[in-house]
Motif scaffolding. Structure first.
Motif, PDB file in Angstrom:
ATOM      1  N   LEU A 195       4.575 -11.357 -28.612  1.00  0.00           N
ATOM      2  CA  LEU A 195       4.534 -10.485 -27.831  1.00  0.00           C
ATOM      3  C   LEU A 195       5.944  -9.503 -26.970  1.00  0.00           C
ATOM      4  O   LEU A 195       5.819  -8.579 -26.897  1.00  0.00           O
ATOM      5  CB  LEU A 195       4.276 -10.939 -26.819  1.00  0.00           C
ATOM      6  CG  LEU A 195       4.031 -10.353 -25.145  1.00  0.00           C
ATOM      7  CD1 LEU A 195       3.030  -9.465 -25.294  1.00  0.00           C
ATOM      8  CD2 LEU A 195       3.160 -11.586 -24.537  1.00  0.00           C
ATOM      9  N   ILE A 196       6.804 -10.736 -26.934  1.00  0.00           N
ATOM     10  CA  ILE A 196       7.949  -9.616 -26.881  1.00  0.00           C
ATOM     11  C   ILE A 196       8.607  -8.688 -27.641  1.00  0.00           C
ATOM     12  O   ILE A 196       8.775  -7.584 -27.117  1.00  0.00           O
ATOM     13  CB  ILE A 196       9.170 -11.306 -26.901  1.00  0.00           C
ATOM     14  CG1 ILE A 196       8.680 -11.958 -25.271  1.00  0.00           C
ATOM     15  CG2 ILE A 196       9.927 -11.054 -26.620  1.00  0.00           C
ATOM     16  CD1 ILE A 196       9.477 -13.801 -24.719  1.00  0.00           C
ATOM     17  N   ASP A 197       8.157  -9.541 -28.880  1.00  0.00           N
ATOM     18  CA  ASP A 197       9.005  -8.146 -29.823  1.00  0.00           C
ATOM     19  C   ASP A 197       8.109  -6.818 -29.818  1.00  0.00           C
ATOM     20  O   ASP A 197       8.613  -5.516 -29.377  1.00  0.00           O
ATOM     21  CB  ASP A 197       8.980  -8.502 -31.702  1.00  0.00           C
ATOM     22  CG  ASP A 197       9.798  -9.268 -31.744  1.00  0.00           C
ATOM     23  OD1 ASP A 197      11.096  -9.284 -31.383  1.00  0.00           O
ATOM     24  OD2 ASP A 197       9.983  -9.586 -33.488  1.00  0.00           O
ATOM     25  N   ARG A 198       6.920  -6.891 -29.713  1.00  0.00           N
ATOM     26  CA  ARG A 198       6.359  -5.938 -29.744  1.00  0.00           C
ATOM     27  C   ARG A 198       6.599  -5.096 -28.032  1.00  0.00           C
ATOM     28  O   ARG A 198       6.090  -4.141 -28.451  1.00  0.00           O
ATOM     29  CB  ARG A 198       4.404  -6.121 -29.013  1.00  0.00           C
ATOM     30  CG  ARG A 198       4.048  -6.377 -30.745  1.00  0.00           C
ATOM     31  CD  ARG A 198       1.783  -6.993 -30.576  1.00  0.00           C
ATOM     32  NE  ARG A 198       2.017  -7.658 -31.931  1.00  0.00           N
ATOM     33  CZ  ARG A 198       2.448  -6.818 -33.793  1.00  0.00           C
ATOM     34  NH1 ARG A 198       2.528  -5.584 -33.439  1.00  0.00           N
ATOM     35  NH2 ARG A 198       1.699  -7.620 -34.474  1.00  0.00           N
ATOM     36  N   VAL A 199       6.405  -5.715 -26.996  1.00  0.00           N
ATOM     37  CA  VAL A 199       6.674  -4.979 -26.239  1.00  0.00           C
ATOM     38  C   VAL A 199       7.818  -3.886 -25.674  1.00  0.00           C
ATOM     39  O   VAL A 199       7.801  -3.519 -25.432  1.00  0.00           O
ATOM     40  CB  VAL A 199       6.746  -6.043 -24.504  1.00  0.00           C
ATOM     41  CG1 VAL A 199       7.731  -5.607 -23.598  1.00  0.00           C
ATOM     42  CG2 VAL A 199       5.208  -6.750 -24.482  1.00  0.00           C
ATOM     43  N   PHE A 200       9.000  -5.143 -26.377  1.00  0.00           N
ATOM     44  CA  PHE A 200      10.455  -4.317 -26.120  1.00  0.00           C
ATOM     45  C   PHE A 200      10.688  -3.117 -27.784  1.00  0.00           C
ATOM     46  O   PHE A 200      11.534  -3.108 -27.376  1.00  0.00           O
ATOM     47  CB  PHE A 200      11.070  -5.701 -25.815  1.00  0.00           C
ATOM     48  CG  PHE A 200      11.682  -6.029 -24.273  1.00  0.00           C
ATOM     49  CD1 PHE A 200      11.769  -5.428 -23.386  1.00  0.00           C
ATOM     50  CD2 PHE A 200      10.914  -7.378 -23.986  1.00  0.00           C
ATOM     51  CE1 PHE A 200      11.476  -5.583 -22.725  1.00  0.00           C
ATOM     52  CE2 PHE A 200      10.684  -7.372 -22.895  1.00  0.00           C
ATOM     53  CZ  PHE A 200      11.030  -7.080 -22.048  1.00  0.00           C
TER      54      PHE A 200
END
Length: 128
Positions: A69-74
């Motif tokens: 999720l963090i990868d996708r958001v940022f």
């Protein structure tokens, strides 16, 4: 590097095995939404769960989901780094978050199966 492994740096805009990778951008928000919903559900299960094995399994899945999720958001995509292969056959590249998700799922399944087996072998205590 070896006859069966390469370090790679791949941008995966899709899901597992790059499913929907060529979706045109909608998939980023779709997978972010799914990851948020699943994460909230897993946190609820962890807080309610009394069985340590299942709580650890849920935590591994949650950690992996949050990492992706963090990868996708940022970034807008997930970075995959591990590429295993044999001759011309390649397993789709994956990352540490994916490993945590798979280990959590395996732990959950094994703890569920072992828990049911233990329950079926338990002697009745005579109480109703």
């Amino acid at each position: 590097m070896t006859p069966f492994f390469n370090w790679v740096h791949l941008w995966n805009t899709g899901a597992a095995f790059s499913l929907f990778a060529n979706g045109g951008g909608w998939q980023r928000y779709f997978f972010i939404g799914i990851a948020v919903v699943v994460s909230i559900f897993l946190i609820k299960l962890i807080l309610e769960n009394r069985h340590k094995g299942e709580a650890i399994a849920y935590s591994l899945i949650l950690g992996g989901a949050m990492g992706n999720l963090i990868d996708r958001v940022f970034r807008g995509y997930v970075v995959d780094s591990f590429d295993f292969y044999w001759r011309d056959w390649h397993w789709p590249a994956f990352n540490l978050a994916d490993i945590a998700i798979v280990l959590g799922a395996l732990l959950f399944v094994s703890s569920s199966l072992l828990g049911k087996k233990a329950n079926t072998n338990a002697e009745p205590d005579g109480s109703d």
